[in-house]
Write a protein that holds these residues in place. Structure first.
Motif, PDB file in Angstrom:
ATOM      1  N   LEU A  22       0.862  -1.190   0.000  1.00 27.05           N
ATOM      2  CA  LEU A  22       0.000   0.000   0.000  1.00 27.05           C
ATOM      3  C   LEU A  22       0.896   1.237   0.000  1.00 27.05           C
ATOM      4  CD1 LEU A  22      -2.843  -1.071   2.453  1.00 27.05           C
ATOM      5  CD2 LEU A  22      -2.887  -0.973  -0.052  1.00 27.05           C
ATOM      6  N   THR A  23       1.220   1.706  -1.203  1.00 25.43           N
ATOM      7  CA  THR A  23       1.993   2.926  -1.365  1.00 25.43           C
ATOM      8  C   THR A  23       1.129   4.122  -0.972  1.00 25.43           C
ATOM      9  OG1 THR A  23       1.243   3.153  -3.647  1.00 25.43           O
ATOM     10  CG2 THR A  23       3.327   1.931  -3.286  1.00 25.43           C
ATOM     11  N   LEU A  24       1.732   5.291  -0.965  1.00 28.16           N
ATOM     12  CA  LEU A  24       0.967   6.496  -0.641  1.00 28.16           C
ATOM     13  C   LEU A  24      -0.172   6.691  -1.648  1.00 28.16           C
ATOM     14  CD1 LEU A  24       0.896   8.716   1.448  1.00 28.16           C
ATOM     15  CD2 LEU A  24       2.374  10.077  -0.025  1.00 28.16           C
ATOM     16  N   GLY A  25       0.098   6.414  -2.922  1.00 26.14           N
ATOM     17  CA  GLY A  25      -0.950   6.510  -3.939  1.00 26.14           C
ATOM     18  C   GLY A  25      -2.062   5.504  -3.705  1.00 26.14           C
ATOM     19  N   ALA A  26      -1.684   4.277  -3.318  1.00 27.37           N
ATOM     20  CA  ALA A  26      -2.688   3.249  -3.030  1.00 27.37           C
ATOM     21  C   ALA A  26      -3.519   3.642  -1.818  1.00 27.37           C
ATOM     22  CB  ALA A  26      -2.010   1.900  -2.805  1.00 27.37           C
ATOM     23  N   LEU A  27      -2.891   4.232  -0.819  1.00 32.65           N
ATOM     24  CA  LEU A  27      -3.627   4.684   0.369  1.00 32.65           C
ATOM     25  C   LEU A  27      -4.574   5.830   0.010  1.00 32.65           C
ATOM     26  CD1 LEU A  27      -0.765   4.443   2.985  1.00 32.65           C
ATOM     27  CD2 LEU A  27      -2.859   3.062   2.948  1.00 32.65           C
ATOM     28  N   ALA A  28      -4.135   6.732  -0.869  1.00 34.54           N
ATOM     29  CA  ALA A  28      -5.004   7.820  -1.322  1.00 34.54           C
ATOM     30  C   ALA A  28      -6.213   7.246  -2.071  1.00 34.54           C
ATOM     31  CB  ALA A  28      -4.229   8.782  -2.215  1.00 34.54           C
ATOM     32  N   GLU A  29      -5.980   6.192  -2.869  1.00 39.83           N
ATOM     33  CA  GLU A  29      -7.068   5.509  -3.570  1.00 39.83           C
ATOM     34  C   GLU A  29      -8.075   4.938  -2.568  1.00 39.83           C
ATOM     35  OE1 GLU A  29      -7.250   1.292  -5.992  1.00 39.83           O
ATOM     36  OE2 GLU A  29      -5.478   2.555  -6.290  1.00 39.83           O
ATOM     37  N   LEU A  30      -7.572   4.343  -1.488  1.00 42.52           N
ATOM     38  CA  LEU A  30      -8.451   3.780  -0.462  1.00 42.52           C
ATOM     39  C   LEU A  30      -9.184   4.867   0.314  1.00 42.52           C
ATOM     40  CD1 LEU A  30      -6.269   0.823   0.834  1.00 42.52           C
ATOM     41  CD2 LEU A  30      -8.331   0.708  -0.598  1.00 42.52           C
ATOM     42  N   GLU A  31      -8.499   5.990   0.599  1.00 44.14           N
ATOM     43  CA  GLU A  31      -9.181   7.107   1.272  1.00 44.14           C
ATOM     44  C   GLU A  31     -10.400   7.542   0.454  1.00 44.14           C
ATOM     45  OE1 GLU A  31      -5.599   9.516   3.595  1.00 44.14           O
ATOM     46  OE2 GLU A  31      -6.243  10.180   1.619  1.00 44.14           O
ATOM     47  N   ALA A  32     -10.210   7.676  -0.852  1.00 43.48           N
ATOM     48  CA  ALA A  32     -11.315   8.092  -1.726  1.00 43.48           C
ATOM     49  C   ALA A  32     -12.415   7.031  -1.757  1.00 43.48           C
ATOM     50  CB  ALA A  32     -10.793   8.362  -3.138  1.00 43.48           C
ATOM     51  N   ALA A  33     -12.029   5.775  -1.869  1.00 49.66           N
ATOM     52  CA  ALA A  33     -13.017   4.693  -1.957  1.00 49.66           C
ATOM     53  C   ALA A  33     -13.850   4.577  -0.687  1.00 49.66           C
ATOM     54  CB  ALA A  33     -12.321   3.365  -2.245  1.00 49.66           C
ATOM     55  N   PHE A  34     -13.221   4.804   0.472  1.00 48.00           N
ATOM     56  CA  PHE A  34     -13.913   4.646   1.750  1.00 48.00           C
ATOM     57  C   PHE A  34     -14.428   5.962   2.319  1.00 48.00           C
ATOM     58  CE2 PHE A  34     -11.092   0.787   1.978  1.00 48.00           C
ATOM     59  CZ  PHE A  34     -12.104  -0.130   1.813  1.00 48.00           C
ATOM     60  N   GLY A  35     -14.194   7.072   1.629  1.00 46.67           N
ATOM     61  CA  GLY A  35     -14.660   8.361   2.112  1.00 46.67           C
ATOM     62  C   GLY A  35     -13.967   8.802   3.388  1.00 46.67           C
ATOM     63  N   ALA A  36     -12.705   8.415   3.548  1.00 49.29           N
ATOM     64  CA  ALA A  36     -11.928   8.789   4.742  1.00 49.29           C
ATOM     65  C   ALA A  36     -11.267  10.138   4.515  1.00 49.29           C
ATOM     66  CB  ALA A  36     -10.876   7.726   5.041  1.00 49.29           C
ATOM     67  N   ASP A  37     -11.276  10.978   5.541  1.00 49.42           N
ATOM     68  CA  ASP A  37     -10.692  12.316   5.421  1.00 49.42           C
ATOM     69  C   ASP A  37      -9.172  12.302   5.415  1.00 49.42           C
ATOM     70  OD1 ASP A  37     -13.177  13.559   5.319  1.00 49.42           O
ATOM     71  OD2 ASP A  37     -13.280  13.760   7.495  1.00 49.42           O
ATOM     72  N   ASP A  38      -8.570  11.308   6.087  1.00 48.73           N
ATOM     73  CA  ASP A  38      -7.115  11.260   6.194  1.00 48.73           C
ATOM     74  C   ASP A  38      -6.660   9.850   6.553  1.00 48.73           C
ATOM     75  OD1 ASP A  38      -7.534  10.978   9.018  1.00 48.73           O
ATOM     76  OD2 ASP A  38      -7.512  13.156   9.245  1.00 48.73           O
ATOM     77  N   LEU A  39      -5.347   9.675   6.668  1.00 44.46           N
ATOM     78  CA  LEU A  39      -4.801   8.353   6.982  1.00 44.46           C
ATOM     79  C   LEU A  39      -5.256   7.839   8.342  1.00 44.46           C
ATOM     80  CD1 LEU A  39      -1.146   8.461   5.619  1.00 44.46           C
ATOM     81  CD2 LEU A  39      -3.020   7.008   4.871  1.00 44.46           C
ATOM     82  N   MET A  40      -5.387   8.724   9.314  1.00 49.81           N
ATOM     83  CA  MET A  40      -5.830   8.288  10.641  1.00 49.81           C
ATOM     84  C   MET A  40      -7.254   7.738  10.573  1.00 49.81           C
ATOM     85  SD  MET A  40      -3.414   8.399  12.744  1.00 49.81           S
ATOM     86  CE  MET A  40      -4.319   8.133  14.238  1.00 49.81           C
TER      87      MET A  40
END
Length: 115
Positions: A22-40
């Motif tokens: 899970l690279t930073l780009g992959a994490l950003a993709e997951l944030e968007a998919a799950f509607g998360a505001d940030d990594l926390m």
């Protein structure tokens, strides 16, 4: 060979050994998919331990894409893993632990204290 210190894990999907990360780009993709505001917020969502099959497919797709594959969530949904659903659950748990530090490095012995 995957390097766990970089968050990489190995998995076998459809009989083929793969690397997921899970690279930073992959994490950003997951944030968007799950509607998360940030990594926390993303880590808290995953930390609840309740993920749907669709959530698992998204996480696995992001991990494969982070490692350089070009795989859609729909393609992951058609893949097979050793152990079936339990195998996918272990894969997701392992990837999240490698990414968010769920597996601690061995502790070094305490330094001697002056007398």
């Amino acid at each position: 060979m995957p390097n766990r210190r970089r968050g990489e894990i190995s998995a076998v999907l459809d009989g083929t050994p793969r690397v997921l990360v899970l690279t930073l780009g992959a994490l950003a993709e997951l944030e968007a998919a799950f509607g998360a505001d940030d990594l926390m917020a993303l880590a808290e969502r995953f930390g609840r331990g309740r993920l749907s099959a669709r959530d698992a497919a998204r996480i696995i797709a992001a991990g494969l894409n982070g490692a350089g594959a070009e795989v859609s969530v729909e393609e992951v949904e058609r893949m097979r893993a050793d152990g079936g659903a339990a195998g996918f659950a272990r894969m997701v748990a392992d990837l999240l632990a490698a990414t968010f530090g769920g597996e601690e490095a061995p502790a070094s012995p305490p330094a001697p204290q002056p007398a």
